[in-house]
Enzyme design. Structure first.
Site, PDB file in Angstrom:
ATOM      1  CG  ASP A   1       1.448   5.468   4.483  1.00  0.00           C
ATOM      2  OD1 ASP A   1       1.315   4.185   4.857  1.00  0.00           O
ATOM      3  OD2 ASP A   1       2.828   5.567   4.967  1.00  0.00           O
TER       4      ASP A   1
ATOM      5  CG  HIS B   1      -0.070  -0.023   2.663  1.00  0.00           C
ATOM      6  ND1 HIS B   1       0.480  -0.993   3.241  1.00  0.00           N
ATOM      7  CD2 HIS B   1      -0.098   1.200   3.324  1.00  0.00           C
ATOM      8  CE1 HIS B   1       1.001  -0.518   4.272  1.00  0.00           C
ATOM      9  NE2 HIS B   1       0.701   0.697   4.477  1.00  0.00           N
TER      10      HIS B   1
ATOM     11  CG  HIS C   1       5.051   1.185   2.920  1.00  0.00           C
ATOM     12  ND1 HIS C   1       4.396   2.174   2.255  1.00  0.00           N
ATOM     13  CD2 HIS C   1       4.484   0.937   4.120  1.00  0.00           C
ATOM     14  CE1 HIS C   1       3.448   2.628   3.160  1.00  0.00           C
ATOM     15  NE2 HIS C   1       3.465   1.941   4.140  1.00  0.00           N
TER      16      HIS C   1
ATOM     17  NE  ARG D   1       2.517   6.209   8.626  1.00  0.00           N
ATOM     18  CZ  ARG D   1       1.474   5.870   7.976  1.00  0.00           C
ATOM     19  NH1 ARG D   1       1.321   4.465   7.922  1.00  0.00           N
ATOM     20  NH2 ARG D   1       0.384   6.608   8.047  1.00  0.00           N
TER      21      ARG D   1
END
Ligand code: SIN
Length: 307
Positions: A106, A104, A258, A273
């Site tokens: 983000d 995906h 990722h 994150r």
């Protein structure tokens, strides 16, 4: 603390032919100069994901680094670090196994999805828990022409359904769920996205958040999405990063996807994150600069079964 004198030129070591570079010789505890930020941004455009080792930074330094590249978002559905709304805290263990193990980009369920993310390991498992990144320009270049013709210029609907289900299971009320839908209406994004800074074309659909190609027969949409999703899974387009204490990865959500490998259960893994807000995705083939580094991928990867 001693004065940190960062170099004016970044030391970059490619980790694969087209995606991923290790950045050495810079200390992220220090504020970056405008020149360093410009150089880092160029490195990100060139390599799609930058890796850093031995960066023993604080949460404030993590935030300050990311803010060099844009404003930061607050994730509405996932837990954040106490006192730091912009820091997404992703923790997995025996009771809560890893679940980011799908390709995906983000927050594509937002109208203005992310420019990039800066991920810092807090607790690495004893072994495993790597993150893979896939070059979505190369993945696009590798599509057969007949598939490119069918997907260029199309738009897809994205949804945060995955989080809605989690909230439903956790007991969210109908009113709360309706409020989420109101705040985060399904966006339509180009299936093939023009990168706003490089002009290159890349696949911009992912199995986590994309629901359908708009206006297309459902079977055809499902068939094409399956082909596009599969592109990220080819090792020729990938780089793999093994986390060590104080490692950081900074990726461009507009040019790569990722996948967090969930192979470390029942061990504990914790990452934090910070997500940089991006702009509205668009498709404009006239901006495409033509082949740069990925000529080798034109028309697909040659397989051993074909030789
Ligand atoms: C993410 O999907 O943003 C998390 C990646 C990771 O945990 O390695």
């Amino acid at each position: 603390m001693a004065v940190i004198d960062n170099p004016t030129t970044l030391q970059l070591t490619p980790q694969s032919p087209t995606i991923g570079a290790l950045v050495d010789g810079i200390d992220l505890r220090a504020p970056l100069t405008d020149e360093q930020v410009a150089e880092m941004r160029q490195a990100l455009l060139d390599w799609k994901v930058l890796f850093f080792r031995d960066q023993d930074i604080t949460t404030d330094q993590h935030l300050a680094f990311a803010q060099n590249f844009g404003d930061l978002e607050v994730h509405p559905f996932s837990p954040h670090k106490q006192g730091y709304p912009e820091v997404l805290a992703i923790t997995h263990n025996a009771e809560f196994p890893g679940q980011e193990n799908g390709w995906h980009s983000d927050v594509t369920w937002r109208l203005e999805p992310s420019l990039g993310s800066v991920l810092r390991i807090i607790d690495a498992p004893p072994v495993g828990g790597d993150t893979l990144f896939a070059d979505m320009y190369a993945a696009y270049d590798g599509l057969p022409e007949r598939i490119k013709e069918r997907v260029d210029g199309k738009v897809a609907r994205h949804d945060f359904e995955l989080f809605r289900k989690r909230h439903e299971r956790a007991g969210a009320t109908e009113e709360e769920l309706a409020e989420f839908d109101k705040q985060y209406p399904n966006p339509h994004h180009p299936v093939i996205r023009t990168h706003p800074e490089t002009g290159r074309k890349g696949i911009y659909v992912n199995a986590g958040f994309t629901k359908e190609i708009v206006g297309m027969d459902p079977d055809e949409s499902a068939e094409l999405l399956e082909i596009l999703y599969r592109q990220a899974s080819f090792p020729e387009y990938q780089v793999r990063f093994s986390w060590e204490p104080n490692s950081i990865a900074f990726w461009d959500n507009r040019s790569c996807q990722h996948y967090a490998v969930s192979d470390y259960w029942p061990n504990h893994r914790r990452v934090e994150r910070v997500t940089i807000i991006g702009d509205t995705p668009y498709y404009d083939p006239s901006q495409d600069p033509g082949l740069a580094t990925d000529e080798r991928f034109q028309g697909g990867i040659r397989r051993w079964s074909q030789s």
